[in-house]
Design a protein around this motif. Sequence first.
Motif, short mmCIF file in Angstrom:
data_model
loop_
_atom_site.label_atom_id
_atom_site.label_comp_id
_atom_site.label_asym_id
_atom_site.label_seq_id
_atom_site.Cartn_x
_atom_site.Cartn_y
_atom_site.Cartn_z
N VAL A 171 8.43 10.84 -10.04
CA VAL A 171 8.93 10.06 -9.02
C VAL A 171 7.76 9.40 -8.21
O VAL A 171 6.69 10.21 -8.29
CB VAL A 171 9.69 10.71 -8.24
CG1 VAL A 171 11.19 10.92 -9.12
CG2 VAL A 171 9.43 11.98 -7.65
N GLN A 172 8.06 8.45 -7.53
CA GLN A 172 6.91 7.94 -6.48
C GLN A 172 7.51 7.14 -5.47
O GLN A 172 8.65 6.53 -5.78
CB GLN A 172 5.99 7.01 -7.44
CG GLN A 172 6.79 5.86 -8.31
CD GLN A 172 6.78 4.56 -7.58
OE1 GLN A 172 6.32 4.37 -6.43
NE2 GLN A 172 7.91 3.84 -8.12
N GLY A 173 6.68 7.00 -4.57
CA GLY A 173 7.22 6.16 -3.45
C GLY A 173 6.14 6.15 -2.52
O GLY A 173 5.15 6.56 -2.32
N TRP A 174 6.39 5.10 -1.39
CA TRP A 174 5.63 4.70 -0.31
C TRP A 174 6.36 4.44 0.87
O TRP A 174 7.53 4.07 0.90
CB TRP A 174 4.64 3.68 -0.61
CG TRP A 174 5.21 2.19 -0.72
CD1 TRP A 174 5.33 1.35 0.14
CD2 TRP A 174 5.99 1.64 -1.90
NE1 TRP A 174 6.19 0.16 -0.12
CE2 TRP A 174 6.37 0.47 -1.36
CE3 TRP A 174 6.42 2.12 -3.15
CZ2 TRP A 174 7.23 -0.41 -2.08
CZ3 TRP A 174 7.05 1.27 -3.90
CH2 TRP A 174 7.47 -0.08 -3.42
N ILE A 175 5.78 4.38 2.02
CA ILE A 175 6.19 4.16 3.39
C ILE A 175 5.11 3.33 4.22
O ILE A 175 3.94 3.95 4.25
CB ILE A 175 7.00 5.19 4.01
CG1 ILE A 175 7.73 4.61 5.41
CG2 ILE A 175 6.09 6.34 4.40
CD1 ILE A 175 8.63 5.69 6.00
N THR A 176 5.32 2.30 4.92
CA THR A 176 4.40 1.87 5.90
C THR A 176 4.52 2.50 7.30
O THR A 176 5.62 2.21 7.88
CB THR A 176 4.40 0.34 5.87
OG1 THR A 176 4.31 0.21 4.28
CG2 THR A 176 3.29 -0.31 6.92
N VAL A 177 3.58 2.96 7.90
CA VAL A 177 3.43 3.51 9.12
C VAL A 177 2.62 3.10 9.98
O VAL A 177 1.53 3.01 9.63
CB VAL A 177 3.54 5.05 9.17
CG1 VAL A 177 3.56 5.66 10.52
CG2 VAL A 177 4.46 5.64 8.51
N PHE A 178 2.85 2.22 11.10
CA PHE A 178 2.04 1.74 11.99
C PHE A 178 1.17 0.55 11.07
O PHE A 178 -0.22 0.61 11.36
CB PHE A 178 1.05 2.63 12.87
CG PHE A 178 1.88 3.51 13.45
CD1 PHE A 178 2.53 3.02 14.82
CD2 PHE A 178 1.71 4.77 13.36
CE1 PHE A 178 2.99 3.65 15.58
CE2 PHE A 178 2.68 5.84 14.38
CZ PHE A 178 3.38 4.98 15.29
N GLY A 179 1.55 0.10 10.19
CA GLY A 179 0.85 -0.96 9.31
C GLY A 179 0.03 -0.47 8.29
O GLY A 179 -0.50 -1.10 7.45
N VAL A 180 0.10 1.08 7.99
CA VAL A 180 -1.04 1.62 6.98
C VAL A 180 0.21 2.36 5.91
O VAL A 180 0.98 3.10 6.27
CB VAL A 180 -1.60 2.87 7.62
CG1 VAL A 180 -2.38 3.39 6.64
CG2 VAL A 180 -2.72 2.16 8.88
#
Length: 315
Positions: A171-180
């Motif tokens: 499984v894989q995933g991502w999230i953008t926090v404060f543009g990063v």
Amino acid sequence: MVGPNGGVAVATGAAAGVAEATGRHAMSKGGTLMSKRLAALGLAALAFAGAPALAAAPEARPWRLELGTGLSWQADYSGAGTARVRAPIWVSGEWRSDRWGRFELDSGAVGLGPLGPQLRWSLGDVDAWGAGAMLGYRYGRRDREPALLGDDGSSRLRGLGRVRATVDAGVQGWITVFGVPMFAQLSTPVEQGRGDLGQSAQGTVGLLGLLLPLEPAPGIAVTLLPTVMWADGRQMRAFYGISPAQGAASGYAVYRPSAGWQSAALEVSVEAKLTGPWHFVADIAYRRLLGPASGSPLVESKGAWISLVGVAFRF
């Protein structure tokens, strides 16, 4: 970024989806036969899926495709004190569906050894977050000198046998926090077994990282990619352990590492537009072994530099 085992990647192998979310697409490279087969399957799927959009304006089409090649300099194997030139070939692609999410092809990334080519499916808000499943190829290691394209290896590993390559799922995933964008992966081999000399087969690995894209000038993109990799005991023993049988055959002391952080890497890639669809790419990365991996008798150097220069053709 630099891809393992004959491949050096530009942008992020593990975070191709994240790169697209920040306007910076991913390019990756791999060199084995399995890599080429996965790439061929991925290209066929992308071509089929994207065919209806061929007549659309370039900015509206839901797919992208990139091919590249170059020359890289990297260690003979993880922990080796010697390095040599390799000739990576990479393919990356993506298709975005209104209903089924995003499908990606990625041929591997720098500093992420032994992770190789991956096919990934993701759902979510492309600009903010995403998660999904993945199917990948995990490189192995042989006990003789590495080929120009293929698994790592060295004659210094004689008597240890071969670490078999494998197909893994995860499984894989991502999230953008404060543009990063921050991303994560967790994968394990589909089939597990043991080597001829009692060494462990490959195990479960986890990856955490950040993607920091920059544009210092028009037509020039710079990407920073810090990552850390975790490995379970099985994975550690496959690449850094020495079983009693291996010790008797090679002369190395028996070593049984436990699970822990395997490595940390920092990669910097530069891409410059040349003419038409052609781009120049350059990459440099530093990877350092950590914890149980760094204490293996096989490790001559805990840190290694990896570099690449090449060209890419973007469709």
